[in-house]
Write a protein that holds these residues in place. Structure first.
Motif: not given
Length: 333
Positions: A120, A128, A95-96, A122, A91
């Motif tokens: 996650k 996500t 990455d998601t 952001n 992540t």
């Protein structure tokens, strides 16, 4: 438990050449006691992420939850710190959460024996979520993904427990720790671990709570080997939030007659309050509450008036209701 050579998964975050062959179950582990339910979630407003989990064996606090204020992971069935760290690395690389979990499953030779969830947060406030359950995970396994959370479970008395936990989380009020606790309680109303539920953990990390001055752990509650694990987890989490965490407006509750009685009773027993023991709230009670907080809490938590209604911090009230009075500082006059 067999683990990856140190750095294998971290290196795999940069390059992947071929799909790993799935291995047989790691030896030396007693699969009979494995079985866990958990919820992983992030909150974009609070800027926090966390995990709540309950299971049978002691030690899940060091096995299941992994994270920091912007990402949380629940590693279950055959848990793996390497998998959790690899999710964080993926992540961080962009990455998601789902892409990170999927990738880890392609490089982990024991993927069939894992159950992995990640959420996650952001920097732009978007969230996500990701989840996978290996084919060899215990029976009565389930998983539910929401916009900001993942619920997963295995070796449960019913596979409907994930839906119940998800619904409980979505309907709950309050700060993220309180909503995670509500999710565990909602699951308990329909089922639980086939071995019984004896150990639990709730851990939440935050980057913006006032407590970040000295810790990024917004909430931390752990119970080992207790027949009343969920109830004790409730008590421990409220004690932590009341004593260490800064208050959240979302955790304010009305200071109604019964709540006033509870708070005044504790303040009286500890010598802070000497006034009338009725359901009213007055300046003497407010001063007593201030003095109690001054002697016992990192943050002062007075009552506040919101839209004409007096309110008080909910975790503080809960911790006072369940207090071990001998563990609290009495009034000094």
């Amino acid at each position: 438990m067999k683990t990856f050579p140190r750095g294998l998964l971290a290196a795999s975050c940069l390059m992947f050449a071929s799909t790993s062959v799935l291995a047989a179950a790691p030896t030396g582990i007693n699969p009979r006691v494995l079985g866990t339910r958990a919820i992983v979630a992030c909150d974009a407003v609070e800027k926090s992420c966390g995990v709540a989990s309950i299971s049978f064996p002691a030690g899940i606090s060091g096995l299941v939850p992994y994270g920091r204020p912007d990402v949380a992971v629940a590693s279950m069935f055959y848990p793996s710190v390497d998998d959790a760290e690899a999710v964080l690395a993926r992540t961080d690389a962009g990455d998601t959460a789902q892409a990170a979990v999927d990738y880890v499953f392609t490089v982990d030779p024991y993927a069939d024996y894992r159950q992995l969830a990640a959420v996650k947060l952001n920097s732009d406030g978007t969230i996500t979520v990701g989840q996978q359950t290996g084919a060899e995970s215990a029976s009565q396994r389930c998983a539910v993904k929401g916009a900001t959370f993942v619920v997963q479970a295995n070796n449960q008395t019913t596979a409907t427990i994930c839906e119940a936990m998800a619904t409980g989380f979505q309907k709950a009020k309050g700060s993220l720790p309180q909503r995670l606790l509500a999710s565990l309680k909602a699951g308990a109303r329909v089922g639980g671990d086939n071995n019984g539920e004896r150990s639990g953990v709730i851990r939440v990390w935050s980057s913006e709570n006032e407590a970040v001055f000295y810790t990024k752990v917004l909430a931390d509650a752990v119970v080992h080997s207790s027949k009343h694990a969920l109830r004790e987890l409730d008590v421990e989490m409220n004690r932590y939030q009341a004593g260490v965490a800064a208050p959240y407006a979302s955790d304010l509750i009305p200071l109604d007659k019964e709540t006033a009685k509870v708070v005044k009773r504790v303040l009286h027993k500890l010598g802070y309050y000497r006034g009338r023991m009725d359901a009213t709230w007055n300046d003497a009670a407010e001063q007593a509450l201030y003095d109690f907080n001054w002697n016992n809490s990192f943050f002062l938590k007075p009552t506040v008036v919101v839209d004409g209604q007096r309110k008080i911090d909910g975790p503080l009230v809960n911790s006072m209701r369940d207090a071990d009075l001998d563990a609290l500082a009495p009034a000094s006059h």
